[in-house]
Design a protein around this motif. Sequence first.
Motif, PDB file in Angstrom:
ATOM      1  N   LEU A   1       0.861  -1.181   0.000  1.00 57.88           N
ATOM      2  CA  LEU A   1       0.000   0.000   0.000  1.00 57.88           C
ATOM      3  C   LEU A   1       0.898   1.233   0.000  1.00 57.88           C
ATOM      4  O   LEU A   1       1.889   1.285   0.732  1.00 57.88           O
ATOM      5  N   ASP A   2       0.519   2.198  -0.799  1.00 63.36           N
ATOM      6  CA  ASP A   2       1.399   3.339  -1.005  1.00 63.36           C
ATOM      7  C   ASP A   2       0.597   4.625  -0.827  1.00 63.36           C
ATOM      8  O   ASP A   2      -0.006   5.132  -1.762  1.00 63.36           O
ATOM      9  N   GLY A   3       0.539   5.115   0.405  1.00 62.45           N
ATOM     10  CA  GLY A   3      -0.158   6.374   0.674  1.00 62.45           C
ATOM     11  C   GLY A   3      -1.657   6.322   0.423  1.00 62.45           C
ATOM     12  O   GLY A   3      -2.221   7.215  -0.192  1.00 62.45           O
ATOM     13  N   VAL A   4      -2.307   5.273   0.928  1.00 60.46           N
ATOM     14  CA  VAL A   4      -3.744   5.112   0.687  1.00 60.46           C
ATOM     15  C   VAL A   4      -4.558   5.832   1.758  1.00 60.46           C
ATOM     16  O   VAL A   4      -4.301   5.673   2.953  1.00 60.46           O
ATOM     17  N   SER A   5      -5.526   6.617   1.312  1.00 57.86           N
ATOM     18  CA  SER A   5      -6.482   7.222   2.236  1.00 57.86           C
ATOM     19  C   SER A   5      -7.878   6.783   1.832  1.00 57.86           C
ATOM     20  O   SER A   5      -8.217   6.787   0.655  1.00 57.86           O
ATOM     21  N   LEU A   6      -8.652   6.387   2.833  1.00 57.25           N
ATOM     22  CA  LEU A   6      -9.984   5.869   2.527  1.00 57.25           C
ATOM     23  C   LEU A   6     -10.866   6.021   3.758  1.00 57.25           C
ATOM     24  O   LEU A   6     -10.451   5.685   4.863  1.00 57.25           O
ATOM     25  N   ASP A   7     -12.067   6.516   3.571  1.00 56.03           N
ATOM     26  CA  ASP A   7     -13.046   6.575   4.656  1.00 56.03           C
ATOM     27  C   ASP A   7     -14.184   5.614   4.354  1.00 56.03           C
ATOM     28  O   ASP A   7     -14.705   5.615   3.245  1.00 56.03           O
ATOM     29  N   ILE A   8     -14.551   4.816   5.328  1.00 57.16           N
ATOM     30  CA  ILE A   8     -15.727   3.960   5.189  1.00 57.16           C
ATOM     31  C   ILE A   8     -16.799   4.545   6.097  1.00 57.16           C
ATOM     32  O   ILE A   8     -16.626   4.593   7.318  1.00 57.16           O
ATOM     33  N   ARG A   9     -17.889   5.003   5.489  1.00 59.43           N
ATOM     34  CA  ARG A   9     -18.926   5.670   6.276  1.00 59.43           C
ATOM     35  C   ARG A   9     -20.091   4.728   6.550  1.00 59.43           C
ATOM     36  O   ARG A   9     -20.311   3.768   5.806  1.00 59.43           O
ATOM     37  N   ARG A  10     -20.832   5.037   7.607  1.00 58.98           N
ATOM     38  CA  ARG A  10     -21.930   4.169   8.025  1.00 58.98           C
ATOM     39  C   ARG A  10     -22.950   3.985   6.904  1.00 58.98           C
ATOM     40  O   ARG A  10     -23.344   4.941   6.250  1.00 58.98           O
ATOM     41  N   GLY A  11     -23.361   2.757   6.696  1.00 57.91           N
ATOM     42  CA  GLY A  11     -24.397   2.458   5.721  1.00 57.91           C
ATOM     43  C   GLY A  11     -23.893   2.281   4.302  1.00 57.91           C
ATOM     44  O   GLY A  11     -24.683   2.006   3.399  1.00 57.91           O
ATOM     45  N   GLU A  12     -22.590   2.403   4.103  1.00 53.72           N
ATOM     46  CA  GLU A  12     -22.071   2.242   2.741  1.00 53.72           C
ATOM     47  C   GLU A  12     -21.888   0.776   2.386  1.00 53.72           C
ATOM     48  O   GLU A  12     -21.684  -0.073   3.253  1.00 53.72           O
ATOM     49  N   LEU A  13     -21.926   0.493   1.094  1.00 51.88           N
ATOM     50  CA  LEU A  13     -21.578  -0.831   0.599  1.00 51.88           C
ATOM     51  C   LEU A  13     -20.464  -0.603  -0.422  1.00 51.88           C
ATOM     52  O   LEU A  13     -20.716  -0.199  -1.554  1.00 51.88           O
ATOM     53  N   VAL A  14     -19.238  -0.792   0.030  1.00 48.71           N
ATOM     54  CA  VAL A  14     -18.075  -0.398  -0.763  1.00 48.71           C
ATOM     55  C   VAL A  14     -17.428  -1.626  -1.389  1.00 48.71           C
ATOM     56  O   VAL A  14     -17.180  -2.619  -0.702  1.00 48.71           O
ATOM     57  N   GLY A  15     -17.168  -1.550  -2.657  1.00 48.42           N
ATOM     58  CA  GLY A  15     -16.439  -2.624  -3.328  1.00 48.42           C
ATOM     59  C   GLY A  15     -14.999  -2.212  -3.554  1.00 48.42           C
ATOM     60  O   GLY A  15     -14.739  -1.156  -4.124  1.00 48.42           O
ATOM     61  N   LEU A  16     -14.057  -3.020  -3.065  1.00 48.12           N
ATOM     62  CA  LEU A  16     -12.643  -2.784  -3.368  1.00 48.12           C
ATOM     63  C   LEU A  16     -12.318  -3.661  -4.566  1.00 48.12           C
ATOM     64  O   LEU A  16     -12.388  -4.877  -4.483  1.00 48.12           O
ATOM     65  N   LEU A  17     -11.953  -3.017  -5.648  1.00 52.17           N
ATOM     66  CA  LEU A  17     -11.801  -3.749  -6.896  1.00 52.17           C
ATOM     67  C   LEU A  17     -10.353  -3.640  -7.335  1.00 52.17           C
ATOM     68  O   LEU A  17      -9.768  -2.555  -7.306  1.00 52.17           O
ATOM     69  N   GLY A  18      -9.785  -4.749  -7.731  1.00 57.13           N
ATOM     70  CA  GLY A  18      -8.410  -4.688  -8.205  1.00 57.13           C
ATOM     71  C   GLY A  18      -7.903  -6.087  -8.492  1.00 57.13           C
ATOM     72  O   GLY A  18      -8.455  -7.049  -7.976  1.00 57.13           O
ATOM     73  N   PRO A  19      -6.849  -6.190  -9.293  1.00 59.22           N
ATOM     74  CA  PRO A  19      -6.298  -7.511  -9.605  1.00 59.22           C
ATOM     75  C   PRO A  19      -5.634  -8.123  -8.378  1.00 59.22           C
ATOM     76  O   PRO A  19      -5.441  -7.448  -7.366  1.00 59.22           O
ATOM     77  N   ASN A  20      -5.295  -9.402  -8.468  1.00 57.09           N
ATOM     78  CA  ASN A  20      -4.571 -10.051  -7.374  1.00 57.09           C
ATOM     79  C   ASN A  20      -3.286  -9.290  -7.092  1.00 57.09           C
ATOM     80  O   ASN A  20      -2.597  -8.867  -8.006  1.00 57.09           O
TER      81      ASN A  20
END
Lengths: 293, 245
Positions: free
Chosen positions: A20-39
């Motif tokens: 991981l290289d300088g990742v910023s991410l907020d997960i807020r209440r009630g969200e349905l978040v998909g993290l998408l990416g290759p292996n």
Amino acid sequence: METLARAIEVTRRYGSVTALDGVSLDIRRGELVGLLGPNGAGKSTLINLFAGLRRPHSGRVELFGGSPADPVRRRDIGVTPQETGLPSTLRVREVVDFVTAHYPRGAARGELLERFGLTGMERRQIGGLSGGQKRRLAVALAFAGNPRLVFLDEPTTGLDVEARRTLWDAVRDFHAGGGTVVLTSHYLEEVEALAERVVVVDRGRVLADDTVAAVRDIAGMRHVTLTAGELPDLPGVVRAERDGSRVLLLTADADALVRALVRADVPFTGLEIRPTSLEEAFLTITARESQAA
Amino acid sequence: MSLLLTHTKYRFLETIRVPIAVVGNTFFPSASMLFFVVPFAGDDPLVATLATGSMMTFSVMSTALFTHGLGVADDRAQPWDPYMRTLPAGPWPRFGSNILNGLIMTLLGILPVLVIAATLTEATVTPAQLLLGLGALLVASIPFTLIGLFVGYLLPAKAAIAVVQLVLLPMAVGGGLLMSPTDPPAFIAAVAPFLPTRGGAELVWAAVGGPAPRALPLVMLAVWTVVAGALAVWAYRRDEGRRFS
């Protein structure tokens, strides 16, 4: 909106590999978040950081306002074990009871198993379950503590269509009841079916963080390949590459591009048009990023 | 506390559901009792009692080394282990359940030896001696538990099983567990006091009516315990650093 989990400028390396290289991410209440990416993109590392399994080398990870390493902060999350690791000599009932015992308000066993299509399996030994049943049990365990936030790492990989639908329904029901979901997948289809927000991760960086529709547009790109000499300026070309006499063009509107090619009256042969894979869509986003920089 | 019991319960269930593991745990000491102690020392009460103490020490060493050496190495290879760390509990229920489960397996291991001694030999103890002997066995098992944890946290399962076997037999034979406690061959007499086995065994013998333990084996037992403890802590931290930092 309340933020349940947060990564701030997080960097994480394994030896010389930067996951991981300088990742910023907020997960807020009630969200349905998909993290998408290759292996190997860094999705699982991100989840491991949120679940308290790993620590960042720099930056900060917060879970319910505290550190994920603090067990109390983990009371309201649920994580999926890898189904290959479920203790094979224990019975379904026992492993559910074991996990539930860790939470202040655990789920009722019968109801939990029903949600994941495992009714009647209580007394079966885990070693004797099919791969799909193990996978559903593993996902069910993420919900055993009646969590507010679940992390599902590749929840439906290797499942048949029907089992996948059962699982998707369970995740949707949880979300409809106010639950927050973070799921990783390398299937665009799965993310499209479930998520509202998509975070595209590759090589340890967040390339896009947008609605499903916006990312689908990027992934809707077409590859147009042809053998030709010098080409004039063509409309709607996002990227152009030349490999010997073959030219590869990336565009959102292949029809318009082909019409423009014909109108320009340039000689070409071997025209091929094919949809981009998700991986190529990531590359498109990367290319845009580096142009913008 | 209740989580510790929950973890122990399921760990124990996992262990006994593989019956061959339990059988393997009890086989060697019981077989040694039947082949060596019963026919040769069964008729003399003191000799039979001391030999039973030796076999129980052997059993306790074996259980401690295998349960922790192999058990921990195996746990570390399973994805279930990191999953358990995402549950809202600190590391203690997991670690404590491992130790408690080791104790249960130790009890299961010495039970057949005890039964053979009571039924087929003239070995005899008072209830107080029995309790004291069990306490001494507990002390004797500590360095081997720590060596087991050291091996388990340091090595992968396949290497751990080999190392545990390499450690077990020389320690048992070298410590004089398979010889007469009072009149060992010269080589064993020279080596034994420096092995952790001997101090533990002499405590067990003394508890059940044998000669008083000598100072050197007890000092070496303490030294081994401290060194093995330091190595176990080092290996545990190293493993934590690799997998969970």
